[in-house]
Design an enzyme around this catalytic site. Structure first.
Site, PDB file in Angstrom:
ATOM      1  N   ASP A  70       0.836  -1.205   0.000  1.00 34.89           N
ATOM      2  CA  ASP A  70       0.000   0.000   0.000  1.00 34.89           C
ATOM      3  C   ASP A  70       0.873   1.258   0.000  1.00 34.89           C
ATOM      4  O   ASP A  70       2.087   1.186   0.250  1.00 34.89           O
ATOM      5  CB  ASP A  70      -1.002   0.000   1.161  1.00 34.89           C
ATOM      6  CG  ASP A  70      -0.375  -0.206   2.533  1.00 34.89           C
ATOM      7  OD1 ASP A  70       0.848  -0.388   2.624  1.00 34.89           O
ATOM      8  OD2 ASP A  70      -1.114  -0.179   3.528  1.00 34.89           O
ATOM      9  N   ASN A 137      -8.254  -0.304  13.304  1.00 34.05           N
ATOM     10  CA  ASN A 137      -9.646  -0.567  12.908  1.00 34.05           C
ATOM     11  C   ASN A 137      -9.778  -1.893  12.156  1.00 34.05           C
ATOM     12  O   ASN A 137     -10.796  -2.165  11.539  1.00 34.05           O
ATOM     13  CB  ASN A 137     -10.186   0.589  12.060  1.00 34.05           C
ATOM     14  CG  ASN A 137      -9.416   0.767  10.749  1.00 34.05           C
ATOM     15  OD1 ASN A 137      -8.542  -0.030  10.427  1.00 34.05           O
ATOM     16  ND2 ASN A 137      -9.734   1.813  10.008  1.00 34.05           N
ATOM     17  N   HIS A 139      -7.891  -2.922   9.562  1.00 41.46           N
ATOM     18  CA  HIS A 139      -7.578  -2.943   8.124  1.00 41.46           C
ATOM     19  C   HIS A 139      -6.326  -3.770   7.827  1.00 41.46           C
ATOM     20  O   HIS A 139      -5.479  -3.978   8.694  1.00 41.46           O
ATOM     21  CB  HIS A 139      -7.470  -1.517   7.551  1.00 41.46           C
ATOM     22  CG  HIS A 139      -6.285  -0.716   7.978  1.00 41.46           C
ATOM     23  ND1 HIS A 139      -6.337   0.651   8.125  1.00 41.46           N
ATOM     24  CD2 HIS A 139      -5.006  -1.060   8.281  1.00 41.46           C
ATOM     25  CE1 HIS A 139      -5.143   1.089   8.472  1.00 41.46           C
ATOM     26  NE2 HIS A 139      -4.320   0.079   8.587  1.00 41.46           N
ATOM     27  N   GLU A 144      -9.799  -0.535   4.102  1.00 43.12           N
ATOM     28  CA  GLU A 144     -10.480  -0.016   5.283  1.00 43.12           C
ATOM     29  C   GLU A 144     -11.780  -0.782   5.533  1.00 43.12           C
ATOM     30  O   GLU A 144     -12.281  -1.480   4.633  1.00 43.12           O
ATOM     31  CB  GLU A 144     -10.786   1.480   5.057  1.00 43.12           C
ATOM     32  CG  GLU A 144      -9.548   2.349   4.923  1.00 43.12           C
ATOM     33  CD  GLU A 144      -8.910   2.700   6.270  1.00 43.12           C
ATOM     34  OE1 GLU A 144      -8.919   1.859   7.194  1.00 43.12           O
ATOM     35  OE2 GLU A 144      -8.398   3.821   6.392  1.00 43.12           O
TER      36      GLU A 144
END
Ligand code: GLP
Length: 260
Positions: A70, A137, A139, A144
């Site tokens: 990423d 969270n 991810h 996401e």
């Protein structure tokens, strides 16, 4: 998903190192080249240092191709906050790896159209090993919460929680780009082996949800729950009391490979 809980960050990194070396040796015994996606971020730093310092002679890095997991949109590869800079300086350069694919070039423009990357991965025979961190969270990469399980390489809007967590790599929150580029969950799912590292109390909630909740798109990492070869390496702080009670903590001398 195999859960390995280690006493601390150092031991987690050492266990993941031993496991990754075994996996690399296995893939390189089966095929000409191994395709590896290493995540950026602080969690795998020690693992990468161990690879840089102790893996020559054990792994032929000339036969390893690295693909980026990423990146922040439009951030030149030379920018100190970029994920390219992170994996170049901690992994690719120390190991002298000559074959690697980055999303962006030195000006911050796309190195190639994103769909082409998916086609290239296919041509390479798919990805052998992902090394993931996990977001607070839940991810993976920049997939996401809400990302489709069949998502592919794409540009995504980053959540506020991700931008806040990553603001430590920038001068401040406002400097964190609003968009990112990520390999998709489908690509992660299709990989032969997935390794996830999590350390420290900030990851405890995500890790506990991952183990205790059923697979669901609000927790992207849960795609790995029924992946045929996925391995979670945690330190005791990331695991928390309940998981430590349930899985136990690995002994220092025990080789990585899982506790069932
Ligand atoms: C970041 C990145 C991921 C990384 C994860 C954990 O936002 N998108 O690639 O694995 O979150 O990062 P860290 O290890 O720094 O906590």
């Amino acid at each position: 998903m195999i859960v390995n809980i280690c006493p601390d960050y150092q031991e987690m990194s050492r266990q993941a190192f031993a496991f990754l070396i075994e996996k690399l040796q296995f893939f390189l015994s089966q095929k000409d080249r191994a395709v590896v996606v290493p995540s950026a971020g602080s969690t795998p730093r020690l693992l990468y240092r161990l690879l840089a310092e102790n893996s020559t002679g054990q792994v032929d890095w000339k036969r390893v191709i690295i693909i980026q997991m990423d990146e922040y949109q439009s951030l030149p590869t030379g920018d100190a906050g970029s994920m390219a800079h992170d994996i170049l300086s901690h992994l690719i350069e120390p190991l002298n790896i000559s074959e690697f694919l980055l999303f962006l070039d030195e000006s911050g423009a796309l190195s190639r159209p994103l769909q082409e990357l998916d086609a290239m991965i296919k041509e390479l025979g798919g990805i052998d090993i992902f090394v993931h961190g996990i977001g607070e969270n839940g991810h993976l990469g920049f997939n996401e919460p809400g990302s489709a399980f069949d998502s592919q390489t794409r540009i995504v809007e980053l959540s506020e929680s991700t931008r806040r967590a990553n603001s430590r790599f920038f001068a401040g929150f406002d400097e964190v780009p609003q968009y990112g580029i990520t390999l998709g969950l489908k690509t992660i799912w299709k990989a032969r082996t997935n390794i996830v590292l999590a350390s420290g109390p900030k990851k405890r909630e995500a890790v506990n949800r991952l183990i205790l909740e059923p697979k669901n798109v609000d927790l992207p990492a849960s795609i790995l729950k029924d992946h045929p070869d996925s391995h979670l390496f945690l330190d005791a702080e990331a695991a928390g009391e309940e998981l430590v009670k349930r899985f136990g903590v690995m002994e220092n001398e025990k080789l990585a490979g899982g506790n069932g």
